[in-house]
Design a protein around this motif. Structure first.
Motif, short mmCIF file in Angstrom:
data_model
loop_
_atom_site.label_atom_id
_atom_site.label_comp_id
_atom_site.label_asym_id
_atom_site.label_seq_id
_atom_site.Cartn_x
_atom_site.Cartn_y
_atom_site.Cartn_z
N THR B 50 0.87 -1.17 0.00
CA THR B 50 0.00 0.00 0.00
C THR B 50 0.91 1.22 0.00
O THR B 50 1.59 1.47 0.98
CB THR B 50 -0.89 -0.01 1.25
OG1 THR B 50 -1.69 -1.18 1.20
CG2 THR B 50 -1.78 1.19 1.32
N LYS B 51 0.92 1.95 -1.09
CA LYS B 51 1.90 3.02 -1.24
C LYS B 51 1.22 4.24 -1.82
O LYS B 51 0.52 4.13 -2.83
CB LYS B 51 3.00 2.54 -2.19
CG LYS B 51 4.07 3.54 -2.51
CD LYS B 51 5.09 2.94 -3.46
CE LYS B 51 4.55 2.72 -4.85
NZ LYS B 51 5.57 2.31 -5.83
N PHE B 65 -8.23 16.77 3.94
CA PHE B 65 -7.29 15.65 3.76
C PHE B 65 -7.62 15.00 2.42
O PHE B 65 -8.79 14.80 2.10
CB PHE B 65 -7.44 14.63 4.88
CG PHE B 65 -6.63 13.38 4.65
CD1 PHE B 65 -5.27 13.35 4.94
CD2 PHE B 65 -7.21 12.24 4.12
CE1 PHE B 65 -4.51 12.22 4.70
CE2 PHE B 65 -6.46 11.09 3.88
CZ PHE B 65 -5.10 11.09 4.17
N ALA B 66 -6.60 14.69 1.67
CA ALA B 66 -6.82 13.96 0.42
C ALA B 66 -5.65 13.00 0.20
O ALA B 66 -4.53 13.28 0.64
CB ALA B 66 -6.95 14.91 -0.76
N ALA B 67 -5.95 11.89 -0.45
CA ALA B 67 -4.92 10.88 -0.63
C ALA B 67 -5.02 10.27 -2.01
O ALA B 67 -6.10 10.18 -2.59
CB ALA B 67 -5.07 9.78 0.42
N ASN B 69 -2.89 7.07 -4.57
CA ASN B 69 -1.78 6.14 -4.70
C ASN B 69 -1.08 6.28 -6.04
O ASN B 69 -0.27 5.45 -6.42
CB ASN B 69 -2.22 4.69 -4.48
CG ASN B 69 -3.32 4.28 -5.42
OD1 ASN B 69 -3.69 5.00 -6.32
ND2 ASN B 69 -3.86 3.10 -5.20
N TYR B 353 -1.18 5.56 3.97
CA TYR B 353 -1.15 6.86 3.28
C TYR B 353 -2.56 7.43 3.11
O TYR B 353 -2.74 8.65 3.05
CB TYR B 353 -0.48 6.71 1.91
CG TYR B 353 -1.41 6.11 0.88
CD1 TYR B 353 -1.54 4.73 0.73
CD2 TYR B 353 -2.22 6.92 0.09
CE1 TYR B 353 -2.42 4.19 -0.17
CE2 TYR B 353 -3.11 6.38 -0.82
CZ TYR B 353 -3.21 5.01 -0.95
OH TYR B 353 -4.12 4.47 -1.83
N ALA B 354 -3.58 6.57 3.04
CA ALA B 354 -4.94 7.02 2.74
C ALA B 354 -5.70 7.45 3.99
O ALA B 354 -6.90 7.71 3.92
CB ALA B 354 -5.70 5.90 2.02
N GLU B 356 -6.08 9.92 7.51
CA GLU B 356 -5.65 11.16 8.15
C GLU B 356 -5.00 10.82 9.50
O GLU B 356 -5.43 9.86 10.17
CB GLU B 356 -6.85 12.11 8.38
CG GLU B 356 -7.93 11.54 9.28
CD GLU B 356 -8.85 12.59 9.92
OE1 GLU B 356 -8.51 13.77 9.93
OE2 GLU B 356 -9.91 12.19 10.42
N PRO B 455 -12.69 6.86 7.73
CA PRO B 455 -12.78 5.41 7.75
C PRO B 455 -11.91 4.82 8.87
O PRO B 455 -10.91 5.42 9.24
CB PRO B 455 -12.22 4.99 6.39
CG PRO B 455 -12.23 6.22 5.55
CD PRO B 455 -12.10 7.36 6.47
#
Lengths: 440, 479
Positions: B50-51, B65-67, B69, B353-354, B356, B455
């Motif tokens: 998971t990167k 917050f935003a993520a 990959n 990474y996904a 907060e 989440p």
């Protein structure tokens, strides 16, 4: 169809006996509320890639949250080197004949996607509906999502489908009292979102009195939130893998045996296009279908993928999970009770509107407890006496299911933090169920 | 790191140019594998990676917050723009702007030292480790039936690079090893189930230290006796001694969680709940007696919850949650520290990474005492010792809690006596911390995965403590 899926399939198909590529592309936004205002607005733009690779009955599941095909292929080649050094997987079965690719229609709502960049109006509607009930403050979340699922495999299955999702829940506070409600759907329905706020506010203000009870057995009505939570745990245990390893209350029973009263039925409904767990094909490319898990108190199905089914000489139920079969959406049967008559239905007992932290002592026997949160109402002679505070339902699943005496006609589509498999649930009436709380 | 620092700094520049007051960029790379066996048969092998990049911005007093990959620069720009645009859009609903405490930005690189690097642990060797657990146990369980033993071994490498617009720069490498064993015993229609866990942050040398094949066997042999001979506890109030595994869970649930400042302020109200602790109770309210001292310490070397800087680039340190019964210091991030008019104590962690960064526990324990275990129980005429548990829960204010014992024994005239099956302990947080009669000198830690957030984020933690003698209480039974 995703170019990435094909690249991976083409590159790996000559190296393994079987290759499946499952890709999920997600675009989500979530507004989290705190003291009636947003605490954070979160966004995700993600592609997750899962590979099922089989070689000489050895099985690997590779899970990548990365879009780098070179890295994924290099990793897959690394695991291939292990094939001669590890034993066959107990859970290997050949991929099934590919099912028909016929994506369900009406699973995508453009209004969900168009609201993603500014969900503030929806949040405002939900909050205002709660505040209008006279509450002090609210917390909760609103999540809007768009998901595209792609599956290709070396048996020739290829399919993709797209859906949107809305999950909304509010916890409303009035002094020491609180109420909670939730909603999940593939569609954006302003009325349903306002209803979340309104019902949370309604329960937060339904009484301003406290009442006390002693531990003992009570007649109880549980809300769709509580039913959703408890039946989510039941659905996890209906996974054939959990049954096979004995961590399931279904392990003690054969199909057709009675586990609950005549009035209770539980269905897996992957093809219900309003519930956000909708799926037309499972992870093995088997076309999904709706099915009973429990019907009129009798066990009808546990949930299989090809591997678990083959161990019992059965057919997949379209619930793969490459390792763990799982339910997609749940539906609990309705009845004839009227929601507006809940106090008179209970007559003497409790109405538990929300719960959390369900844990089991013994999955095989089904012993569990769960704690109420938000308002839990004491009813005497059909009248609400007040809020009893936080109490536990502490019993076993067979006893709980056998003690259900009725359900409301009206049902709600629930999804929230404690109900992760979207569930259409009524209020359920249960008789003589153990309620506990600390002495000190 | 698989992303260039230059790219991360360009995201920060873009966020600031858009108008953000603060930008924080975290590249996080989580990877490893998992093998699962049923009895001595391999069920499956999983490999995960998971990167991606998680970005936080402060805009008009609103937090975004935003993520993503994707490490493509254009996608990363779109991600920071999403964080900015959506936070700005909802800022009109905020009455009180979100602000962060002033902190000295952390600048550091650190990594956990492994004698036997986890990345070099071969999958076939991991399979052998699990297979030995079953082989060493199955033949020993003679009267009851070991219906199934499902075991998994997970290696998890976590690499992070956190860069903030205020000068923070923290790079870390933490390897974690975990073994979990689910066992089911059956005897004449009765059953018992146990989940045993081992977890820490170091290399494969941990396996030799844990000796899981010995510990699981010994425990299941004891549980076989509990299943076959276990009685029900008496109805009257009796002295209760809880083992360090149970104590660890109790302090995690009833001192760690209620002392999370975001929970105290209501940020988790609709998910994991609020807290019986209110802001004005800190430093004033006494929840227990002088024995009730609970420490939260992310810096314990080798611990499962180990880290030296949090995900806001704030240096971590040990904290007293409860000190001699007093509510002492909540866990803070920069947001809650600002509201409490104090400094962050470095409790912000993100699962991947996904996710907060939110306030999390790390390693939480009740401080040990001076007694030997034998001294704890020597003057108990009739009591109960609960060494381990399976079922537990606590209410959303962290007050009313329940633990159902697994390996448990009656105490008669100062000695452990016959086993007890499924004793139920139900008490309040106030009762527990006010009824600590004595603590022994053992300090044992247990791994767990703590869930919180939306989440939901599961993060590795240790919890622990000594064996603890409590006052008299009535013990329940399953119904």
């Amino acid at each position: 169809m995703s170019e990435l899926a094909y690249i991976l399939l083409k590159t790996l198909q000559n190296k393994f006996d079987e290759v499946s590529v499952l890709i999920e592309e997600k675009n989500n936004v979530m507004v989290k509320l705190w003291n009636s205002e947003p605490s954070v607005t979160q966004s995700w733009l993600q592609t997750s890639i899962q590979l099922r690779l089989a070689k000489s009955r050895r099985l690997w599941i590779l899970d990548y949250d990365s879009k780098d095909p070179l890295y994924i292929v290099k990793n897959a080649e690394e695991v291939l080197k292990l094939a001669s050094r590890i034993e066959e997987s107990e859970l290997y079965a050949p991929l099934p004949e590919p099912g028909k690719c016929s994506p369900l229609t009406n699973t995508y709502d453009p209004n969900v996607e168009s609201s993603m960049n500014d969900p503030s109006r929806l949040v405002e509607e939900m909050v205002d509906a709660s505040i209008s009930q006279g509450v002090d403050r609210v917390a909760g979340t609103l999540t809007l999502s768009k998901t595209r699922t792609i599956l290709v495999d070396t048996r020739g299955f290829e399919c993709s489908e797209e859906k949107t999702g809305v999950e909304a829940y509010i916890r409303a506070f009035k002094g020491e009292f609180s109420g909670h409600w939730a909603h999940g759907s593939t569609k954006l329905d302003h009325n349903a979102i306002r209803e979340v706020g309104r019902k949370a506010g309604y329960y937060a203000t339904i009484t301003n009195k406290k009442a006390d009870i002693s531990p003992g057995e009570y007649n109880v009505v549980i809300s769709p939130l509580v039913a959703g939570n408890l039946f989510n745990y039941l659905a996890y245990m209906a996974s054939a893998l959990w049954v096979l390893i004995g961590f399931s209350v279904f392990a003690k029973y054969a199909p057709g045996e009675k586990i609950g009263s005549d009035v209770i039925s539980l269905y897996d409904k992957p093809r219900d296009v309003t519930l956000p767990g909708v799926r037309s094909f499972d992870d093995e490319g088997v076309e999904t279908f709706d099915k009973p898990i429990i019907e009129n108190g009798l066990i009808k199905n546990v949930l299989h993928n090809t591997a678990t089914a083959s161990k019992l000489q059965l057919k997949s139920t379209g619930n793969a999970g490459w390792i763990y079969p799982r339910a997609w959406n749940l539906e609990i049967s309705s009845g004839e009770l009227k929601e507006e008559e809940l106090p008179s239905i209970v007559k003497n007992g409790l109405i538990i509107t929300n719960n959390w932290y369900t844990r089991l002592q013994n999955y095989y026997e089904g012993y569990f407890s769960t704690v109420s949160r938000d308002v839990a109402l004491l009813v005497r002679n059909g009248e609400i006496e007040g809020h009893v505070g936080r109490v536990r339902i502490a019993t076993s699943y067979p006893r709980l299911l056998s003690s259900i005496t009725g359900a409301t006609k009206n049902r709600y589509d629930i999804a929230w933090w404690e109900v992760r498999i979207p569930t259409r649930a009524p209020f359920l009436a249960i008789e003589n169920i153990p309620i506990t709380k600390p002495e000190a | 790191m698989e992303v260039s620092e230059d790219v991360l700094y360009r995201i920060i520049e873009r966020g600031l140019a858009l108008g953000a007051k603060y930008v924080e960029v975290r590249f996080q790379n989580d990877y490893g594998y998992s093998v699962t066996l049923r009895n001595n048969k391999l069920m499956g092998t999983g490999v995960f990676k998971t990167k991606g990049v998680g970005i936080r911005v402060l805009v008009n007093g609103s937090l975004g917050f935003a993520a993503t990959n994707s490490l493509d620069l254009e996608d990363l720009y779109k991600t920071v723009e999403n964080a900015y645009i959506r936070a700005k859009a909802t800022s009109r609903l905020r009455k009180n702007p979100i602000e962060f405490s002033e902190e000295r930005p952390g600048r550091a690189k650190y990594r956990v030292v492994e004698k036997k690097p986890l990345q070099e642990l071969k999958i076939e060797d991991a399979i052998n480790v699990l297979s030995e657990i079953y082989k060493n146990t199955a033949g020993e369980i003679k009267e009851a039936k070991l219906v199934s033993m499902v075991k998994s071994l997970d290696i998890h490498i976590q690499e992070k690079l956190v860069i903030t617009s205020e000068g923070g720069y923290v790079e870390s490498y933490i390897p974690r090893l975990f073994i979990g064993v689910n066992s089911t015993l059956l005897y004449q229609g009765r059953s018992l189930q146990r989940r045993s866990e081992f977890g820490a942050s170091r290399g494969a040398e941990l396996i030799d230290e844990w000796k899981p094949e010995v510990k699981v066997r010994d425990e299941l042999l004891n549980l076989e006796k509990v299943l076959i001979k276990g009685t029900t506890p008496p109805n009257e109030k009796i002295d209760v001694v809880v083992g360090s595994e149970v104590v660890g869970l109790i302090v995690h649930e009833s001192s760690g969680h209620p002392m999370e400042a975001d929970r105290i302020l209501g940020r988790e109200a609709a998910q994991a709940g609020e807290s019986y602790v209110k802001p004005d109770m800190i430093g004033k309210f006494r929840v227990g007696n002088e024995q009730a001292t609970v420490v939260e310490d992310p810096t314990i070397p080798g611990s499962y919850g180990f880290y030296l800087y949090d995900d806001e680039a704030v240096r971590a340190r040990p904290r007293y949650l409860y000190k001699e019964g007093l509510l002492y210091e909540p866990l803070h991030n920069r947001h809650t520290a600002r509201i409490f008019n104090t400094s962050s104590n470095g409790a912000a962690r993100a699962m991947d990474y996904a996710s907060e960064p939110i306030i999390r526990m790390s390693n939480t324990y009740l401080t040990p005492g001076d007694y030997k275990f034998e001294e704890l129980i020597e003057d108990i005429e009739l009591g109960l010792f609960v060494k381990s548990y399976m079922e537990w829960n606590i209410d959303d204010a962290r007050w009313n809690q329940r633990y159902v014992g697994l390996e448990s024994y009656m105490i008669r005239n100062g000695e452990l006596a016959e086993p007890v099956l499924n004793p139920v302990l139900e008490f309040t947080t106030g009762w527990f911390y006010s009824n600590i009669v004595a603590k022994d000198r053992n300090l044992e830690f247990y791994p767990g995965t703590c869930g919180k957030g939306e989440p939901s984020q599961g993060v590795p933690v240790w919890f622990g403590g000594p064996n603890v003698r409590l006052g008299k209480m009535r013990v329940g039974v399953l119904k």
